[in-house]
Design an enzyme around this catalytic site. Sequence first.
Site, PDB file in Angstrom:
ATOM      1  N   LYS A 172       0.856  -1.198   0.000  1.00 43.58           N
ATOM      2  CA  LYS A 172       0.000   0.000   0.000  1.00 43.58           C
ATOM      3  C   LYS A 172       0.889   1.245   0.000  1.00 43.58           C
ATOM      4  CE  LYS A 172      -2.405   2.530   3.213  1.00 43.58           C
ATOM      5  NZ  LYS A 172      -2.341   3.792   2.493  1.00 43.58           N
ATOM      6  N   GLY A 177       6.807   6.153   7.665  1.00 51.86           N
ATOM      7  CA  GLY A 177       5.919   7.310   7.670  1.00 51.86           C
ATOM      8  C   GLY A 177       6.037   8.048   8.989  1.00 51.86           C
ATOM      9  N   SER A 178       4.959   8.696   9.386  1.00 51.25           N
ATOM     10  CA  SER A 178       5.027   9.539  10.580  1.00 51.25           C
ATOM     11  C   SER A 178       5.097   8.703  11.864  1.00 51.25           C
ATOM     12  CB  SER A 178       3.791  10.434  10.644  1.00 51.25           C
ATOM     13  OG  SER A 178       2.657   9.648  10.949  1.00 51.25           O
ATOM     14  N   GLY A 216       3.000   5.310  12.814  1.00 54.20           N
ATOM     15  CA  GLY A 216       3.841   4.153  13.117  1.00 54.20           C
ATOM     16  C   GLY A 216       3.556   3.598  14.502  1.00 54.20           C
ATOM     17  N   GLU A 263       9.550   2.654  10.521  1.00 51.83           N
ATOM     18  CA  GLU A 263      10.621   3.637  10.310  1.00 51.83           C
ATOM     19  C   GLU A 263       9.918   4.985  10.259  1.00 51.83           C
ATOM     20  OE1 GLU A 263      13.179   5.955   9.409  1.00 51.83           O
ATOM     21  OE2 GLU A 263      12.914   5.321   7.332  1.00 51.83           O
ATOM     22  N   CYS A 307      13.159  11.838   5.969  1.00 53.32           N
ATOM     23  CA  CYS A 307      13.221  11.598   7.409  1.00 53.32           C
ATOM     24  C   CYS A 307      14.624  11.787   7.941  1.00 53.32           C
ATOM     25  CB  CYS A 307      12.687  10.219   7.748  1.00 53.32           C
ATOM     26  SG  CYS A 307      13.605   8.928   6.944  1.00 53.32           S
ATOM     27  N   GLN A 345       1.567  19.763   2.728  1.00 55.34           N
ATOM     28  CA  GLN A 345       2.957  19.952   3.146  1.00 55.34           C
ATOM     29  C   GLN A 345       3.311  21.438   3.172  1.00 55.34           C
ATOM     30  OE1 GLN A 345       3.655  16.686   4.442  1.00 55.34           O
ATOM     31  NE2 GLN A 345       5.598  17.732   4.109  1.00 55.34           N
ATOM     32  N   GLU A 386       9.328  17.566  14.004  1.00 57.57           N
ATOM     33  CA  GLU A 386       9.712  17.286  12.620  1.00 57.57           C
ATOM     34  C   GLU A 386       8.889  18.174  11.681  1.00 57.57           C
ATOM     35  OE1 GLU A 386       8.734  13.444  10.790  1.00 57.57           O
ATOM     36  OE2 GLU A 386      10.745  13.482   9.915  1.00 57.57           O
TER      37      GLU A 386
HETATM   38  C1  UN1 Z   1      17.820   8.905   2.608  1.00 53.06           C
HETATM   39  O1  UN1 Z   1      18.198   9.647   3.481  1.00 53.06           O
HETATM   40  O2  UN1 Z   1      18.410   8.880   1.531  1.00 53.06           O
HETATM   41  O3  UN1 Z   1      11.481   8.537   4.609  1.00 53.06           O
HETATM   42  C2  UN1 Z   1      16.696   7.961   2.729  1.00 53.06           C
HETATM   43  C3  UN1 Z   1      12.676   8.805   4.538  1.00 53.06           C
HETATM   44  C4  UN1 Z   1      13.656   7.697   4.811  1.00 53.06           C
HETATM   45  C5  UN1 Z   1      14.557   7.451   3.684  1.00 53.06           C
HETATM   46  C6  UN1 Z   1      15.657   8.421   3.652  1.00 53.06           C
HETATM   47  N1  UN1 Z   1      12.954   6.511   5.134  1.00 53.06           N
HETATM   48  O4  UN1 Z   1      13.030   9.904   4.228  1.00 53.06           O
END
Ligand code: UN1
Length: 490
Positions: free
Chosen positions: A174, A227-228, A232, A249, A283, A330, A382
């Site tokens: 998804k 995601g956020s 998560g 992540e 991220c 955004q 963030e």
């Molecule tokens: C990166 O820094 O190249 O959502 C990858 C994100 C991370 C991936 C970053 N999971 O930005």
Amino acid sequence: MLEVRNYIRGEWMAMREGREIEVRNPANLDEVIGKGRLASAIHAEAAIAAAHEALAGWSRMPAPKRGEIVERAGDILKAEMDDVARLLTLEEGKLWSESKGEVYRAYNVLNYTAGQSRRLGGVTIPSELPRNFAYTMRQPLGVVALITPWNFPIAIPAWKIAPALVAGNTVVFKPSSTTPLTAARLVEIFERAGLPPGVLNLLVGSSADVGDLLMHDRRIRGISFTGSSENGTQIYTTCAARGIKAQCEMGGKNPVIVLEDADLELAAEGIVSGAFGSTGQRCTATSRAILQESIADDIVERLSSRVSKWKVGNGLDADVQMGPLVSEQQLKTVEQYIEAGKKEGASLVAGGGRPSGTARGFYVQPTIFDHVRPEFRVAREEIFGPVLSVVRAKDYEQALDFANASEYGLTSSIYTNDGGKIFDFCERIDTGMVHVNSPTVGGEAQIPFGGVKSSGVGEREQGPTALDFYTDVKVVYIDYTGAVRTSKFY
Ligand code: UN1
């Protein structure tokens, strides 16, 4: 114009019912790239059922054979790199060079993970008992759900799908419905590489209609999410209650420390590319520059003079240094944070508004706040956009304290030439990844990726650890005594 489609049981389908969506180029809102409808609960059910039925055949295929298909997908992706990168820029907005880098990274992931299929072994372990053989084998979880964001619409799906498949799982994928076209392109490449029907299913739907169902369906045996932190945490909690694995992540508030002995030019360059690359929608983006007071004015001057010369615009134009944000939402969030920074008393030294002379798109200038206090929102939350907060610290110890005073712990960096401080920092910084004299961003296919605290939970993605999440360890005892023992277990 492309049609937004789902892929279930080896069939591409456009939805006839469901909420309509339109994919517009964030660099030019007059350009519609795709249209379609979102999948609903019925399609989620069909996708899960298809993956469930395909599981027996796929999981019994020898791992190196599964790897061959993943390798072939990588080769196709590599051959079509320019075309895929163009689609990625049209849909997500990042620079063409950034898209190319991302597609190349997805290729690396597929290629590396394909090779891992030949290493999907367990270990043999000596038993305490005579004439006993003990070993482990790694087995797939079953059907897994992969939920991915819009900011890396090909690399993140690649680094979840490839290990899931190599390990023998079947997949319901998804992607974010902001970037459904790049996601479909990747799935189509897997189809052309020879993936059997049902092994990888694509669902473009909302979290409420489709995501919830995936979390609660008993046939789903693992969820990998990027995601956020908010979403998560909810996924992790639900999976914990169901007793299934989850890997999340999530966000970051990544600090770069610059000490007075550092190469200041190198540091400024690294901060700028970490903070404003991918329009800060990463991220791993650098969002806090923690500068030793004695060199802070100098660095701030280097940072702001660099970005104030930048052209913000369409990522397909060669003279543009930063693309648009992905969506109106955004843009609003970023603008709210810029307002918050001003209100809290930070001094705006670059950007802070929309650039002039751009097309109708979600553009904002690269923005730098100086004199940010660690307790300000722009230093803690963030932002996920091109906003950098400069925090000044009197010495290394205070800089380290500021860096660690965050609920996030994804990545970090230090610029210094003091060997002792480098090792000290690598040991004491609370982040999953640490960079020295280089930006906070990036990663490589063969190196684990992930964070601590609110940034990540579950096993590390990518590298040799990627397969740990997608497999369970089975332990086997083979007793070849051929006789009844009086006391086998103690
Ligand atoms: C990166 O820094 O190249 O959502 C990858 C994100 C991370 C991936 C970053 N999971 O930005």
